[in-house]
Design a protein around this motif. Structure first.
Motif, PDB file in Angstrom:
ATOM      1  N   LEU A   1     -48.795 -48.102  26.437  1.00 28.52           N
ATOM      2  CA  LEU A   1     -49.199 -48.851  27.618  1.00 28.52           C
ATOM      3  C   LEU A   1     -48.151 -49.914  27.935  1.00 28.52           C
ATOM      4  O   LEU A   1     -47.645 -50.575  27.027  1.00 28.52           O
ATOM      5  N   PRO A   2     -47.812 -50.097  29.197  1.00 26.75           N
ATOM      6  CA  PRO A   2     -46.878 -51.180  29.545  1.00 26.75           C
ATOM      7  C   PRO A   2     -47.437 -52.529  29.108  1.00 26.75           C
ATOM      8  O   PRO A   2     -48.527 -52.929  29.526  1.00 26.75           O
ATOM      9  N   ALA A   3     -46.719 -53.195  28.214  1.00 23.05           N
ATOM     10  CA  ALA A   3     -47.117 -54.500  27.676  1.00 23.05           C
ATOM     11  C   ALA A   3     -48.456 -54.431  26.945  1.00 23.05           C
ATOM     12  O   ALA A   3     -49.148 -55.441  26.806  1.00 23.05           O
ATOM     13  N   GLY A   4     -48.804 -53.238  26.454  1.00 17.79           N
ATOM     14  CA  GLY A   4     -50.062 -53.083  25.741  1.00 17.79           C
ATOM     15  C   GLY A   4     -49.937 -53.431  24.275  1.00 17.79           C
ATOM     16  O   GLY A   4     -48.837 -53.637  23.744  1.00 17.79           O
ATOM     17  N   LYS A   5     -51.068 -53.483  23.606  1.00 21.45           N
ATOM     18  CA  LYS A   5     -51.079 -53.766  22.179  1.00 21.45           C
ATOM     19  C   LYS A   5     -50.468 -52.597  21.404  1.00 21.45           C
ATOM     20  O   LYS A   5     -50.573 -51.445  21.813  1.00 21.45           O
ATOM     21  N   ALA A   6     -49.852 -52.913  20.296  1.00 23.67           N
ATOM     22  CA  ALA A   6     -49.221 -51.893  19.467  1.00 23.67           C
ATOM     23  C   ALA A   6     -50.255 -50.842  19.064  1.00 23.67           C
ATOM     24  O   ALA A   6     -51.382 -51.176  18.680  1.00 23.67           O
TER      25      ALA A   6
ATOM     26  N   GLU B   1     -41.044 -55.850  45.771  1.00 22.95           N
ATOM     27  CA  GLU B   1     -40.736 -54.457  45.470  1.00 22.95           C
ATOM     28  C   GLU B   1     -41.719 -53.866  44.470  1.00 22.95           C
ATOM     29  O   GLU B   1     -42.364 -54.579  43.691  1.00 22.95           O
ATOM     30  N   ILE B   2     -41.828 -52.545  44.512  1.00 22.44           N
ATOM     31  CA  ILE B   2     -42.602 -51.804  43.529  1.00 22.44           C
ATOM     32  C   ILE B   2     -41.729 -51.528  42.314  1.00 22.44           C
ATOM     33  O   ILE B   2     -40.557 -51.137  42.454  1.00 22.44           O
ATOM     34  N   VAL B   3     -42.300 -51.734  41.151  1.00 19.29           N
ATOM     35  CA  VAL B   3     -41.619 -51.416  39.896  1.00 19.29           C
ATOM     36  C   VAL B   3     -42.285 -50.168  39.347  1.00 19.29           C
ATOM     37  O   VAL B   3     -43.503 -50.143  39.121  1.00 19.29           O
ATOM     38  N   LEU B   4     -41.491 -49.129  39.135  1.00 25.24           N
ATOM     39  CA  LEU B   4     -42.009 -47.797  38.828  1.00 25.24           C
ATOM     40  C   LEU B   4     -41.496 -47.298  37.491  1.00 25.24           C
ATOM     41  O   LEU B   4     -40.311 -47.414  37.187  1.00 25.24           O
ATOM     42  N   GLN B   5     -42.406 -46.738  36.699  1.00 27.53           N
ATOM     43  CA  GLN B   5     -42.028 -45.937  35.537  1.00 27.53           C
ATOM     44  C   GLN B   5     -42.491 -44.518  35.803  1.00 27.53           C
ATOM     45  O   GLN B   5     -43.684 -44.226  35.795  1.00 27.53           O
TER      46      GLN B   5
ATOM     47  N   LYS C   1     -46.431 -56.750  32.329  1.00 28.39           N
ATOM     48  CA  LYS C   1     -46.444 -55.329  32.678  1.00 28.39           C
ATOM     49  C   LYS C   1     -45.229 -54.970  33.517  1.00 28.39           C
ATOM     50  O   LYS C   1     -44.595 -53.928  33.299  1.00 28.39           O
ATOM     51  N   ILE C   2     -44.903 -55.827  34.465  1.00 23.38           N
ATOM     52  CA  ILE C   2     -43.750 -55.559  35.328  1.00 23.38           C
ATOM     53  C   ILE C   2     -42.469 -55.507  34.502  1.00 23.38           C
ATOM     54  O   ILE C   2     -41.626 -54.618  34.680  1.00 23.38           O
ATOM     55  N   ALA C   3     -42.332 -56.431  33.566  1.00 22.63           N
ATOM     56  CA  ALA C   3     -41.149 -56.433  32.706  1.00 22.63           C
ATOM     57  C   ALA C   3     -41.089 -55.175  31.856  1.00 22.63           C
ATOM     58  O   ALA C   3     -40.020 -54.574  31.681  1.00 22.63           O
TER      59      ALA C   3
END
Length: 426
Positions: free
Chosen positions: A322-327, A360-364, A405-407
């Motif tokens: 998960l983006p910026a999620g817990k390990a 802007e939109i940040v996309l993965q 999350k964006i980072a």
């Protein structure tokens, strides 16, 4: 109610029915959700009637969903709300959805149990009596009768009804209920006696006023089952229970009386059901050969009508962190997406968030970005920047809370700028 026969429903014997592959199911769900680009220019009411009620939690989800399906501007949606062609109402499970006018009565009926349950809990734990709440409802009705169509905020209503509102003290605060006013407002909404209006006319905020209303409340579990499976089918009994909040017995009876039939060509024990009138259409449906990308909120109906995330996620993507999620937490292990999502023919193929600081939109992306994906991102980015200003996931979402999350999305995109597309039809 007579049951549909196999001849009437178009149901085929599993041995001869076309195989209902994962790819076909996903593409069909996207097609039925109008996420295939062929309904541009439809009205907000037409979209919601055909594809289902849009969950609203003070975020951008209704706007993003209506834009993706019909290209509707925020101004067009807000105008439809102002004209009462669509409206945000407490409905299924007592949760707020944006509904078309044709479903106002059914939506209120579907949500009626929630405020009644809240009143029962207040009677049990806070010493509230039904009689005092009913008297408060009458006082609110009289107060609103003198204000016409001018929305009254809760503070003004409390001042107008005076001692009819009672403080519930510390005990009430601990239960999230400081006075009896919310109990009465909730009951009156569920009865169609008042409606809650966003003070600036927008659906992506949670500051409201109230106006009097005279909206009938009608419909039962069978009516809701018919509507639900027209939007979400094929779906299982468990999927319908999640959406409706019904008990197992009520849901089973409603689905049976609504005449739902098993999905032909699926023998994996999924228990998927659909309206008999759609069986032939599903059998003859061919998934599009070319990608069609849409950028949606994580709580869009393509997911939330079933709330079964694995339907839309390839196994290789389910293990993504998960983006910026817990390990240790992965995408496939969540009940709901923790970011906004990119969809292609019913498959989730990326995460996205909006960065208002950069506009802007940040996309993965899970697939190699092509011209079609870049165009879909550009369209949605312009819509969010120029018409919404932000794309909050829910009322408490903010640029600051979203920054990790964006980072993380930027880092993931930089590390894999051209992810491979291992598309598996299932």
């Amino acid at each position: 109610m007579a049951k549909a026969s196999k001849a009437d429903s178009g149901e085929q014997h599993p041995a001869t029915a076309p195989e209902a592959t994962t790819g076909k199911l996903r593409a069909w769900w996207a097609h039925r959700q109008w996420l295939d680009g062929v309904h541009r220019g439809a009205s907000a009411a037409e979209v919601l009637t055909a594809t289902g009620w849009a969950r609203s939690v003070g975020g951008a989800a209704p706007y993003l969903g209506l834009f993706a399906r019909a290209g509707l501007s925020r101004e067009a949606v807000d105008a439809a709300v102002a004209r009462l062609e669509v409206h945000e109402l407490p409905s299924a499970r007592g949760c707020t959805y944006v509904l078309p006018a044709a479903d106002f009565a059914l939506g209120l009926a579907a949500g009626a149990a929630a405020p009644a349950g809240e009143l029962a809990a207040a009677e049990k734990h806070l010493g509230v009596t039904r009689d005092e709440v009913e008297k408060l409802c009458l006082a609110i009705g009289r107060a609103l009768a003198g204000t016409g169509d001018v929305p009254q905020e809760p503070a003004a209503i409390r001042a107008a009804v005076g001692d009819a509102v009672r403080s519930l003290g510390e005990a009430g605060k601990k239960r999230g209920l400081s006075t009896t006013l919310p109990l009465a407002l909730g009951l009156m909404q569920s009865r169609g006696q008042l409606r809650r209006v966003p003070v600036n006319g927008r659906l992506d905020q949670q500051r409201y006023g109230y106006v009097g209303w005279d909206q009938p409340v009608a419909g039962d579990a069978v009516d809701l089952a018919r509507r639900y499976f027209s939007w979400a089918g094929p779906a299982s009994l468990q999927h319908f229970r999640w959406f409706s909040g019904f008990t197992a017995a009520t849901a089973k009876r409603a689905v049976a009386e609504a005449g739902m039939v098993p999905l032909p060509g699926r023998s994996d024990g999924s228990g998927l059901l659909m309206p008999p009138e759609l069986v032939d259409a599903f059998a003859g449906f061919t998934p599009p050969a070319e990608p069609y990308y849409t950028l949606l909120a994580g709580i869009d109906g393509i997911h939330l009508l079933h709330r079964d995330l694995s339907r839309l996620v390839d196994p290789a993507d389910a293990v993504r962190p998960l983006p910026a999620g817990k390990a240790g937490r992965s995408f496939g292990g969540e009940a709901d997406p923790q970011t906004h999502v990119v969809l292609d023919r019913g498959r989730i193929v990326g995460f996205w968030e909006y960065d208002p600081e950069r506009g802007e939109i940040v996309l993965q992306s899970f697939v190699s970005p092509d011209a079609a994906l870049r165009a879909a991102v550009a369209r949605t980015e312009a819509f969010v920047r120029d018409q919404l200003g932000d794309a909050r996931g829910f009322s408490l979402d903010s640029p600051k809370s979203r920054a990790p999350k964006i980072a993380a999305l930027r880092a993931a995109a930089a590390a894999a700028p051209a992810a491979a597309d291992d598309d598996d039809d299932g």
